[in-house]
Design a protein around this motif. Sequence first.
Motif, PDB file in Angstrom:
ATOM      1  N   THR A  16       0.859  -1.174   0.000  1.00  0.00           N
ATOM      2  CA  THR A  16       0.000   0.000   0.000  1.00  0.00           C
ATOM      3  C   THR A  16       0.894   1.222   0.000  1.00  0.00           C
ATOM      4  O   THR A  16       1.984   1.206   0.578  1.00  0.00           O
ATOM      5  CB  THR A  16      -0.911   0.031   1.238  1.00  0.00           C
ATOM      6  OG1 THR A  16      -0.095  -0.025   2.400  1.00  0.00           O
ATOM      7  CG2 THR A  16      -1.871  -1.134   1.228  1.00  0.00           C
ATOM      8  N   GLU A  40     -13.115   1.392   3.379  1.00  0.00           N
ATOM      9  CA  GLU A  40     -13.847   0.149   3.158  1.00  0.00           C
ATOM     10  C   GLU A  40     -13.023  -1.090   3.442  1.00  0.00           C
ATOM     11  O   GLU A  40     -13.560  -2.167   3.651  1.00  0.00           O
ATOM     12  CB  GLU A  40     -14.409   0.094   1.735  1.00  0.00           C
ATOM     13  CG  GLU A  40     -13.373   0.154   0.646  1.00  0.00           C
ATOM     14  CD  GLU A  40     -13.021   1.574   0.237  1.00  0.00           C
ATOM     15  OE1 GLU A  40     -12.097   1.722  -0.565  1.00  0.00           O
ATOM     16  OE2 GLU A  40     -13.628   2.529   0.732  1.00  0.00           O
ATOM     17  N   ARG A  41     -11.704  -0.961   3.478  1.00  0.00           N
ATOM     18  CA  ARG A  41     -10.817  -2.080   3.816  1.00  0.00           C
ATOM     19  C   ARG A  41     -10.433  -2.078   5.293  1.00  0.00           C
ATOM     20  O   ARG A  41      -9.532  -2.787   5.700  1.00  0.00           O
ATOM     21  CB  ARG A  41      -9.555  -2.020   2.977  1.00  0.00           C
ATOM     22  CG  ARG A  41      -9.796  -2.194   1.511  1.00  0.00           C
ATOM     23  CD  ARG A  41      -8.503  -2.153   0.770  1.00  0.00           C
ATOM     24  NE  ARG A  41      -8.719  -2.292  -0.649  1.00  0.00           N
ATOM     25  CZ  ARG A  41      -7.807  -2.040  -1.546  1.00  0.00           C
ATOM     26  NH1 ARG A  41      -6.611  -1.612  -1.181  1.00  0.00           N
ATOM     27  NH2 ARG A  41      -8.079  -2.197  -2.823  1.00  0.00           N
ATOM     28  N   SER A  42     -11.071  -1.227   6.076  1.00  0.00           N
ATOM     29  CA  SER A  42     -10.816  -1.056   7.503  1.00  0.00           C
ATOM     30  C   SER A  42      -9.402  -0.577   7.798  1.00  0.00           C
ATOM     31  O   SER A  42      -8.850  -0.857   8.852  1.00  0.00           O
ATOM     32  CB  SER A  42     -11.104  -2.355   8.275  1.00  0.00           C
ATOM     33  OG  SER A  42     -12.471  -2.660   8.186  1.00  0.00           O
ATOM     34  N   GLN A  43      -8.818   0.159   6.873  1.00  0.00           N
ATOM     35  CA  GLN A  43      -7.518   0.781   7.098  1.00  0.00           C
ATOM     36  C   GLN A  43      -7.743   2.180   7.656  1.00  0.00           C
ATOM     37  O   GLN A  43      -8.662   2.877   7.228  1.00  0.00           O
ATOM     38  CB  GLN A  43      -6.731   0.885   5.787  1.00  0.00           C
ATOM     39  CG  GLN A  43      -6.376  -0.438   5.183  1.00  0.00           C
ATOM     40  CD  GLN A  43      -5.763  -0.278   3.806  1.00  0.00           C
ATOM     41  OE1 GLN A  43      -6.023   0.710   3.120  1.00  0.00           O
ATOM     42  NE2 GLN A  43      -4.965  -1.242   3.413  1.00  0.00           N
TER      43      GLN A  43
END
Length: 62
Positions: A16, A40-43
């Motif tokens: 990333t 949305e990826r909980s990052q």
Amino acid sequence: MKSILAKIKESFINTTPKVSNKVCYFCKREASDLRNYKNERSQKIKVCFLCVEYAERRAYRK
């Protein structure tokens, strides 16, 4: 040969982009007051005051 290409592909997909802690996730401007959201990826992402409305429209969680 395939295993080498698979490893290279994995290394590019799983990485990333690293962004400084003082930069807004959306506009990439430096700001002193950043708010924390989760995408949305909980990052964890940091959003400046000007982009908070955009983050909330996209339903990012605080």
